[in-house]
Design a protein around this motif. Structure first.
Motif, PDB file in Angstrom:
ATOM      1  N   LYS A 103       0.930  -1.110  -0.128  1.00  0.00           N
ATOM      2  CA  LYS A 103       0.082   0.145   0.007  1.00  0.00           C
ATOM      3  C   LYS A 103       0.816   1.356   0.101  1.00  0.00           C
ATOM      4  CE  LYS A 103      -4.152  -1.919   1.388  1.00  0.00           C
ATOM      5  NZ  LYS A 103      -5.026  -2.456   0.513  1.00  0.00           N
ATOM      6  N   VAL A 141      -8.817   5.853   8.599  1.00  0.00           N
ATOM      7  CA  VAL A 141      -8.482   4.589   7.819  1.00  0.00           C
ATOM      8  C   VAL A 141      -7.039   4.238   7.995  1.00  0.00           C
ATOM      9  CG1 VAL A 141      -9.049   3.067   5.929  1.00  0.00           C
ATOM     10  CG2 VAL A 141     -10.323   4.945   6.172  1.00  0.00           C
ATOM     11  N   LYS A 143      -4.542   1.128   7.268  1.00  0.00           N
ATOM     12  CA  LYS A 143      -4.191   0.052   6.394  1.00  0.00           C
ATOM     13  C   LYS A 143      -2.750  -0.707   6.761  1.00  0.00           C
ATOM     14  CE  LYS A 143      -6.985   1.879   2.850  1.00  0.00           C
ATOM     15  NZ  LYS A 143      -7.128   1.932   1.268  1.00  0.00           N
ATOM     16  N   VAL A 153      -7.561  -3.695   6.375  1.00  0.00           N
ATOM     17  CA  VAL A 153      -8.134  -2.302   6.301  1.00  0.00           C
ATOM     18  C   VAL A 153      -9.013  -2.307   7.454  1.00  0.00           C
ATOM     19  CG1 VAL A 153      -9.396  -0.866   5.017  1.00  0.00           C
ATOM     20  CG2 VAL A 153      -7.502  -2.092   3.884  1.00  0.00           C
ATOM     21  N   VAL A 155     -11.552   0.553   8.936  1.00  0.00           N
ATOM     22  CA  VAL A 155     -12.229   2.135   8.783  1.00  0.00           C
ATOM     23  C   VAL A 155     -12.723   2.170  10.274  1.00  0.00           C
ATOM     24  CG1 VAL A 155     -14.070   3.371   7.656  1.00  0.00           C
ATOM     25  CG2 VAL A 155     -13.055   1.358   6.458  1.00  0.00           C
ATOM     26  N   GLU A 185      -5.074   6.976   6.382  1.00  0.00           N
ATOM     27  CA  GLU A 185      -5.365   7.773   5.500  1.00  0.00           C
ATOM     28  C   GLU A 185      -6.779   8.475   5.799  1.00  0.00           C
ATOM     29  OE1 GLU A 185      -5.229   5.489   1.904  1.00  0.00           O
ATOM     30  OE2 GLU A 185      -7.562   5.144   1.975  1.00  0.00           O
ATOM     31  N   GLU A 186      -7.090   9.567   4.777  1.00  0.00           N
ATOM     32  CA  GLU A 186      -8.276  10.320   5.180  1.00  0.00           C
ATOM     33  C   GLU A 186      -9.311   9.478   4.762  1.00  0.00           C
ATOM     34  OE1 GLU A 186     -10.079  13.690   2.250  1.00  0.00           O
ATOM     35  OE2 GLU A 186      -8.274  12.805   1.576  1.00  0.00           O
ATOM     36  N   TYR A 187     -10.573   9.422   5.375  1.00  0.00           N
ATOM     37  CA  TYR A 187     -11.684   8.620   5.489  1.00  0.00           C
ATOM     38  C   TYR A 187     -12.516   9.538   4.253  1.00  0.00           C
ATOM     39  CZ  TYR A 187     -16.514   7.348   6.659  1.00  0.00           C
ATOM     40  OH  TYR A 187     -17.751   6.641   6.316  1.00  0.00           O
ATOM     41  N   LEU A 188     -12.901   8.617   3.113  1.00  0.00           N
ATOM     42  CA  LEU A 188     -13.640   9.076   2.056  1.00  0.00           C
ATOM     43  C   LEU A 188     -14.969   8.693   2.068  1.00  0.00           C
ATOM     44  CD1 LEU A 188     -11.111   8.632  -0.878  1.00  0.00           C
ATOM     45  CD2 LEU A 188     -11.503  10.772   0.429  1.00  0.00           C
ATOM     46  N   GLU A 192     -19.125   3.047  -3.849  1.00  0.00           N
ATOM     47  CA  GLU A 192     -17.887   2.404  -4.484  1.00  0.00           C
ATOM     48  C   GLU A 192     -18.213   1.761  -5.828  1.00  0.00           C
ATOM     49  OE1 GLU A 192     -15.639   0.103  -1.677  1.00  0.00           O
ATOM     50  OE2 GLU A 192     -16.575   1.125  -0.043  1.00  0.00           O
ATOM     51  N   LYS A 214     -19.442  -6.139   0.304  1.00  0.00           N
ATOM     52  CA  LYS A 214     -18.136  -6.841   1.192  1.00  0.00           C
ATOM     53  C   LYS A 214     -18.445  -7.060   2.596  1.00  0.00           C
ATOM     54  CE  LYS A 214     -13.938  -5.235  -0.652  1.00  0.00           C
ATOM     55  NZ  LYS A 214     -13.996  -4.025  -1.746  1.00  0.00           N
ATOM     56  N   ILE A 282      -9.310   3.862  -4.231  1.00  0.00           N
ATOM     57  CA  ILE A 282      -9.335   3.299  -2.725  1.00  0.00           C
ATOM     58  C   ILE A 282      -8.327   2.182  -2.661  1.00  0.00           C
ATOM     59  CG2 ILE A 282     -10.601   1.761  -1.204  1.00  0.00           C
ATOM     60  CD1 ILE A 282     -11.803   4.479  -0.855  1.00  0.00           C
ATOM     61  N   GLU A 283      -8.187   1.680  -3.624  1.00  0.00           N
ATOM     62  CA  GLU A 283      -7.170   0.303  -3.764  1.00  0.00           C
ATOM     63  C   GLU A 283      -6.768  -0.115  -5.239  1.00  0.00           C
ATOM     64  OE1 GLU A 283      -7.852  -3.333  -2.462  1.00  0.00           O
ATOM     65  OE2 GLU A 283      -9.998  -3.280  -3.017  1.00  0.00           O
TER      66      GLU A 283
HETATM   67  P1  AMP Z   1      -9.679  -2.801   0.785  1.00  0.00           P
HETATM   68  O1  AMP Z   1      -9.496  -4.063   1.621  1.00  0.00           O
HETATM   69  O2  AMP Z   1      -8.462  -1.890   0.583  1.00  0.00           O
HETATM   70  O3  AMP Z   1     -10.513  -3.153  -0.285  1.00  0.00           O
HETATM   71  O4  AMP Z   1     -10.693  -1.853   1.817  1.00  0.00           O
HETATM   72  C1  AMP Z   1     -11.682  -2.513   2.218  1.00  0.00           C
HETATM   73  C2  AMP Z   1     -12.898  -1.386   2.231  1.00  0.00           C
HETATM   74  O5  AMP Z   1     -12.439  -0.235   3.220  1.00  0.00           O
HETATM   75  C3  AMP Z   1     -13.135  -0.858   1.115  1.00  0.00           C
HETATM   76  O6  AMP Z   1     -13.745  -1.408   0.271  1.00  0.00           O
HETATM   77  C4  AMP Z   1     -13.852   0.494   1.496  1.00  0.00           C
HETATM   78  O7  AMP Z   1     -15.216   0.261   1.678  1.00  0.00           O
HETATM   79  C5  AMP Z   1     -13.046   0.826   2.934  1.00  0.00           C
HETATM   80  N1  AMP Z   1     -12.089   1.689   2.584  1.00  0.00           N
HETATM   81  C6  AMP Z   1     -10.839   1.697   2.321  1.00  0.00           C
HETATM   82  N2  AMP Z   1     -10.272   2.809   2.256  1.00  0.00           N
HETATM   83  C7  AMP Z   1     -11.010   3.867   2.606  1.00  0.00           C
HETATM   84  C8  AMP Z   1     -11.157   5.236   2.633  1.00  0.00           C
HETATM   85  N3  AMP Z   1      -9.990   5.781   2.570  1.00  0.00           N
HETATM   86  N4  AMP Z   1     -12.174   5.887   3.204  1.00  0.00           N
HETATM   87  C9  AMP Z   1     -13.190   4.981   3.336  1.00  0.00           C
HETATM   88  N5  AMP Z   1     -13.541   3.804   3.376  1.00  0.00           N
HETATM   89  C10 AMP Z   1     -12.207   3.176   2.771  1.00  0.00           C
END
Ligand code: AMP
Ligand code: GLY
Length: 421
Positions: A103, A141, A143, A153, A155, A185-188, A192, A214, A282-283
């Motif tokens: 990441k 968030v 990670k 991850v 949140v 990181e910043e919460y967005l 999605e 998810k 986001i990823e």
């Molecule tokens: P990931 O394992 O990276 O797919 O992250 C899992 C879930 O966490 C994502 O599908 C998003 O719903 C949530 N997420 C990840 N990053 C953020 C972010 N910066 N702000 C808000 N939600 C996030």
């Protein structure tokens, strides 16, 4: 052609079913595959992370083409190892798979090349991270840097949750080495969208967009899972958003990877959030999504093997990739208890006429019978003209696939249906 597919989940089952449509394909080996995939390919008990055995097997069988589907072998360099013995592959090399494997790498890449994403900081010690959290904006968030089976991850809606996530990753080593560094990181906020894309390192062709679900429970409640269902296309991914993503995210990412000497060939997955300031990353995943693949590939009209080979050989620009009109919905049938502990070994009944709609993820053959063997057992996909029809058909079919302890979400597609209305 003899094809090797590394992996053994619902995603791999969908890939294999699609590859079989090409008449040039004479045999498909799945390493390790699963009890359900065994109906469509020869499954061999070699783990997806056992690179040496995969290479030895490919050499022994004279494999013509390999598809490396899961993140772990890609990040470990499975493609490099197969290429070294002359087997052409679909999938990025190790130096490009790092876009998912770290990441910190992907965040730094986005910062360097101005690709929109959440603001972030990197921490290498828990003390520093905890100090930062004293005044950080909440929610936030946390990670883990490396691969963590999709569980790295958090949140965090409160400061205490964020602290706990830091301690788990960095002090308790919940994700092993993957938590040596973390990103905060910043919460967005916003809907999605998942966009899988084919790329040969220069050209990028987005596939039909999709939406994952998810959380384990209805209404997006409960713990995170590997994905309980998907729909495609994603109604939040409008033509305007798609154009903006191409200009600000997809092409810049492909060019950035090339400029870094890490040309990416294979499927690059963009996990996006459509915020009020526009789409943000986001990823990245260095592979097909699971269960996104189970709705995306059934909508692919073009021949999958042809497109994959164009990615491998750098000829994607000349390749036409067509998706059919229509919508798809995949409902995942899981074992009750997943993502926590659950029972195994229950017999699965799949009506013969639904075989083509079922992608098996966690099941084994026992005395010739298919029995449950994992948390996510299988996915049932329906394709229809409209989204409401696809959702209705997927649930009607899911009802007919039975096993003891079966659990599934009842609201896959509900959020998307609201957006359509
Ligand atoms: P990931 O394992 O990276 O797919 O992250 C899992 C879930 O966490 C994502 O599908 C998003 O719903 C949530 N997420 C990840 N990053 C953020 C972010 N910066 N702000 C808000 N939600 C996030
Ligand atoms: N469905 C999310 C992923 O494949 O990472």
């Amino acid at each position: 052609m003899k094809i090797l597919v590394v992996g053994g989940g619902g995603r791999e089952h969908a890939i294999i079913q699609k590859l079989k449509e090409n008449p040039e394909v004479t045999e498909i080996f799945a390493l390790p595959g699963n009890g359900g995939i065994a109906a469509d390919a020869t499954c061999v008990a070699i783990g997806a992370k056992d690179i040496d055995s995969i290479v030895a097997f490919a050499r022994e069988k004279g494999i013509d083409y390999a598809v490396v589907a899961p993140d772990d072998p890609l990040v470990l360099g499975c493609v490099d190892a197969l290429e070294a013995i002359g087997v052409p592959c679909f999938g990025p090399r190790k130096n490009a798979a790092i876009i998912e494997g770290s990441k910190v790498f992907s965040k730094d890449l986005m910062k360097k090349y101005g690709i929109p994403t959440a603001a972030y900081d990197v921490f290498t010690s828990p003390e520093e991270a905890l100090r930062y959290l004293e005044t950080a904006p909440i929610p936030t968030v946390v990670k883990a840097d490396g691969l963590a089976l999709g569980k790295g991850v958090t949140v965090a809606m409160t400061r205490e949750e964020a602290r706990a996530a830091v301690r788990e990753a960095m002090e308790d080593k919940k994700f092993g080495e993957s938590g040596n560094r973390i990103v905060i990181e910043e919460y967005l906020e916003g809907p999605e969208v998942s966009v899988l894309s084919f790329t040969d390192g220069n050209t990028v062709i987005p596939m039909v967009s999709s939406m994952d679900h998810k959380r384990a429970g209805d209404g997006d409640t409960g713990p995170n899972t590997g994905g309980m269902g998907t729909i495609a296309p994603n109604p939040y991914y409008t033509e305007t958003v798609a154009a903006e993503c191409m200009e600000k995210i997809f092409l810049p990412t492909i060019r950035a990877m090339k400029a870094e000497g890490r040309e990416f060939r294979g499927c690059l997955y963009f996990g996006l959030m459509i915020t009020k300031d526009g789409p943000k990353v986001i990823e990245y995943n260095c592979r097909f999504g699971d269960p996104e693949t189970q709705v995306v590939l059934p909508l692919l009209e073009s021949d999958l093997l042809t497109v994959m080979r164009a990615c491998t050989y750098g000829t994607l620009e000349e390749c036409k990739v067509k998706f059919r009109e229509g919508n798809a919905c995949c409902v995942v049938l899981a074992s009750k208890g997943y993502p926590g502990s659950y029972g195994k070994g229950y017999e699965i009944t799949i009506p013969e006429r639904l075989r083509q709609n079922v992608y098996v993820a966690g099941a084994v053959l026992k005395d010739g019978k298919l029995v449950t063997g994992g948390g996510r057992v299988l996915g049932v996909t329906a394709v229809a003209k409209t989204l409401p029809e696809a959702v209705k058909d997927a649930y009607a079919m899911a009802e007919q696939v039975t096993f003891e302890n079966r659990y599934y979400r009842k609201d896959i597609g509900a959020r998307a249906l609201k957006a359509v209305k």
